[in-house]
Design an enzyme around this catalytic site. Sequence first.
Site, short mmCIF file in Angstrom:
data_model
loop_
_atom_site.label_atom_id
_atom_site.label_comp_id
_atom_site.label_asym_id
_atom_site.label_seq_id
_atom_site.Cartn_x
_atom_site.Cartn_y
_atom_site.Cartn_z
N ARG A 54 0.82 -1.22 0.00
CA ARG A 54 0.00 0.00 0.00
C ARG A 54 0.85 1.26 0.00
NH1 ARG A 54 -4.74 0.22 3.17
NH2 ARG A 54 -5.96 -1.65 2.92
N THR A 55 1.80 1.31 0.94
CA THR A 55 2.61 2.52 1.04
C THR A 55 3.48 2.68 -0.21
OG1 THR A 55 2.63 2.23 3.42
CG2 THR A 55 4.25 3.75 2.50
N LYS A 82 20.48 -10.21 8.79
CA LYS A 82 20.72 -8.81 8.45
C LYS A 82 20.62 -8.52 6.96
CE LYS A 82 24.28 -8.02 11.39
NZ LYS A 82 25.56 -7.38 11.63
N ARG A 104 11.31 2.46 3.71
CA ARG A 104 10.52 1.73 4.70
C ARG A 104 11.45 0.68 5.29
NH1 ARG A 104 5.31 -0.43 6.24
NH2 ARG A 104 4.55 1.59 5.61
N HIS A 134 6.16 7.55 10.99
CA HIS A 134 5.62 7.35 9.65
C HIS A 134 4.98 8.69 9.29
CE1 HIS A 134 4.01 5.68 6.14
NE2 HIS A 134 3.21 4.76 6.60
#
Lengths: 319, 439, 183
Positions: A54-55, A82, A104, A134
Amino acid sequence: MRHLLSTQDLSRDDAILILDTAGQMAATQEREVRKLPTLRGKTVVNLFFEDSTRTRISFEAAAKRLSADVINFSAKGSSVSKGESLKDTALTLQAMGADAVVVRHWASGAAYQLAHGGWLHGSVLNAGDGTHQHPTQALLDAFTMRRHLVGSPEGAGLDGLTVAIVGDVLHSRVARSNVQLLHTLGAKVVLVAPPTLVPVGIARWPCDVVHTLDEAIEGYDIDALMMLRVQRERMTGGGSAFFPSPEEYTRLFGLDGDRLGRLPEHAIVMHPGPMNRGLEISAEAADSPRSVIVEQVGNGVAVRMAALYLLLAGEEGAQ
Amino acid sequence: MSRPIVILNASLYGDTTASIVVEDGVITQVGETVDAPEGAWEIDASGLVALPGLVDLHTHLREPGREDAETIETGSRAAAVGGWTAVHAMANTNPVSDTAGVVEQVYSRGQEIGLVDVFPVGAVTVGLKGEHLSEMGAMANSRARVRLFSDDGVCVYDPVIMRRALEYVKTFDGAVVQHAQDLRLTEGSQMHEGEVSAELGLAGWPAVAEESIVARDALLAEHVGSRVHVQHLSTRGSVEIVRWAKDRGIAVTAEATPHHLLLTHESARTYDPLFKVNPPLRTEDDVEALRAAVADGTIDIIATDHAPHASEDKDCEWAAASFGMLGLETAVGVVQKVLVDSGLMTWRDVARVMSENPARIGKVDHLHGRPLAVGEPANITLVDPKAAWTVSADALSSRARNTPYGGIELPGRAVVTLLRGAPTHIDASLNPPTEGVPA
Amino acid sequence: MTGTLLGAPDIGRALTRIAHEILERNDGADSVVLLGIPTRGLPLAERIAHRIAEVEPDFDADARCGALDITMYRDDLHKQPTRAIGTTRVPSAGIDDQVVVLVDDVLHTGRTIRAALDAVKDLGRPKAVQLAVLVDRGHRELPIRADFVGKNLPTSRSERVDVHLEEIDGDDAVILSAGRSDA
């Protein structure tokens, strides 16, 4: 502005400028031709260390509507494995000539490190870092509230409004971003959560805290009610679960038709998505005319266009 | 044999001015005037403070296993530069120092390098897993003569194992050295739990996770009549518990690290993993409590918890980074800054908390932490309290670079370190002689 | 020659003349809409629209006047500090198949008008686009000319032309000064 990392860095004027610009951007999105030539020749990288379709598509749409070139870069890795290091990734993006990096990341602070590590020159937009911030989510929430609750939105803050944020504040970057921004814009914030999901050390936050949704509805004149998503893993941790059962959570914190009916008539219902229908919000509340949840998504594109414009359009180094 | 050395006009313990003559590894004269032996190297020590060689009870040398971060050799050099003549090497190596074989190897390698006495600390449990006691007797009776046992890095969490360990070390007058951390309360924890963690969205590490274990272990030590040493106290609550336990006559000793005496959780705002450490940096109030406790003797010693890490373990996201920071080369400067220059303590007190007490707790007080007196082994550290310097990670002797003090000015430093009469460190400012002194 | 070149009466006369020229050129005002370019093109467009309405009573000045912000179409964004974006308001009559008259205060290099033409293109497809300016000071950098000009002012590049309007500045005037850069 060089980066957009945290709503805490925004002055009231900065925040209002972003919202006003977003207003103009939203207007362009009602036209037949929605693409603007503004960021032609600029490169925006969507750097996602954590899946969030979505983002990502919201930022991608925003950048493309401004004619920027968009590169999507999904980097695998977690706190356990990692994977590629943040530093190496940043150096790669620098070599590719990224003007802005939308990041993100699962780790709190990753956006700050990317902006201040000296690894790349471009602007950094925080699209969610761990349980920290955010900022564009908070800005789109504020934009949505201003449209619905403020008479003449342009140039205005959210002065005098009361916003209740309900749910897992402890793990929520949305809550952290919103508390700061809403305070900056003059709104009163009430957090509603079980004590297990309120961070220790919250005393200095500019907000009230109550422990049931009914208490908030009775004690405050709520203009906007923001429901946070409850993550499944918060209730399935065996001895580590943050509340006894989903049913009890819904009883104390869920928004249903009855509680919706007890809100002031003009109050709006918000949710950053994706929703757990039947847990933090009933279908009746989610689909009611007072729900602006779908509109939030659309406003997200306008707010992200505004952020990209303000970070990238101006003279380099002139900010 | 090294050349005789004459230390002229040093300030002994920061009190009285005297000269010291060192011959064949032993102090042979102390007085206002001394007879310089032939061929002696003379050090003009006016303005310098002479202390018994410093003893660190808490050092990670990383060898065997992580020689990319530190080796016994580079760690020994860092120790000598920092003014230390003895360090206690923690057991969390790979393989773990849980057998006589590993501890003897570490001890011998230290002796072979000869810059500092390396006393291995043995693991309490096999592989630091907290399940079975390691063969502590074998380690105690080995050439390494281990007296301290610790699972440092991990808490001895199981109360039954802890009780057994406390009982068992009485056999050879040892002590259990506890890394006090409730494992359940700190799952995933990243920094002190408080207003900064709340804001930064980093998982909190509550003070109670340390304090509850300190209290439990003090009570266990009392119950079985044994000795417990608590590592790196970081909270006011822990200080109060230790104070209470001492008043009660429990054989508990405690340490504080230089970083917990100087830095606070505010440092995490940069998200720079150089400030990520276990236990985490706490509040200003905790720092004050720790300083006062060192000054009043509640906290017995200062220990570095020197924890070298390879750069890739620090040049990453906070949550992915390793815990720990360097400390050997900066300890004297930090201690001077926060305890001496602030008026809380004298250099005499520093000798107590950085040399005499740690030597006693580590059961090496027949060798280290001895008086600056005739007939004693010449383990001596000269500190220049006016030699201010700015810390630069690249200028350190340690193989690792993870100092949290980069760019910070410290008021003084060790300028000469003598181990049994042999100079192991001579500051460039003193024009070291070219003969008879190791490079 | 510096100082006030046009006063309020001069500006009034120029705008009245432009209004008449627009009517003549387009055989009336049936399909004319005006788009003012903020900041000062906007009140100028409104004034011209009201003058047209005085002559043509059927002309709805409010419905046929809009604003066209060209910030996001500029070609010099990266050379300036970030600009705030102004409002674009399409006249309620729309612009498809209309004659769009762009209105600005000063015509100089032509780059603003270039940007405005791009912006208009994204709003719809007019029958024709015309340009009205209060002052044409020359020094074009693009092949662009005005259809309606209040006053041609020969200037040197180093001079500065400032337009003051009642609605924004409290008075009406065109002022020439020996500034250092482009107006």
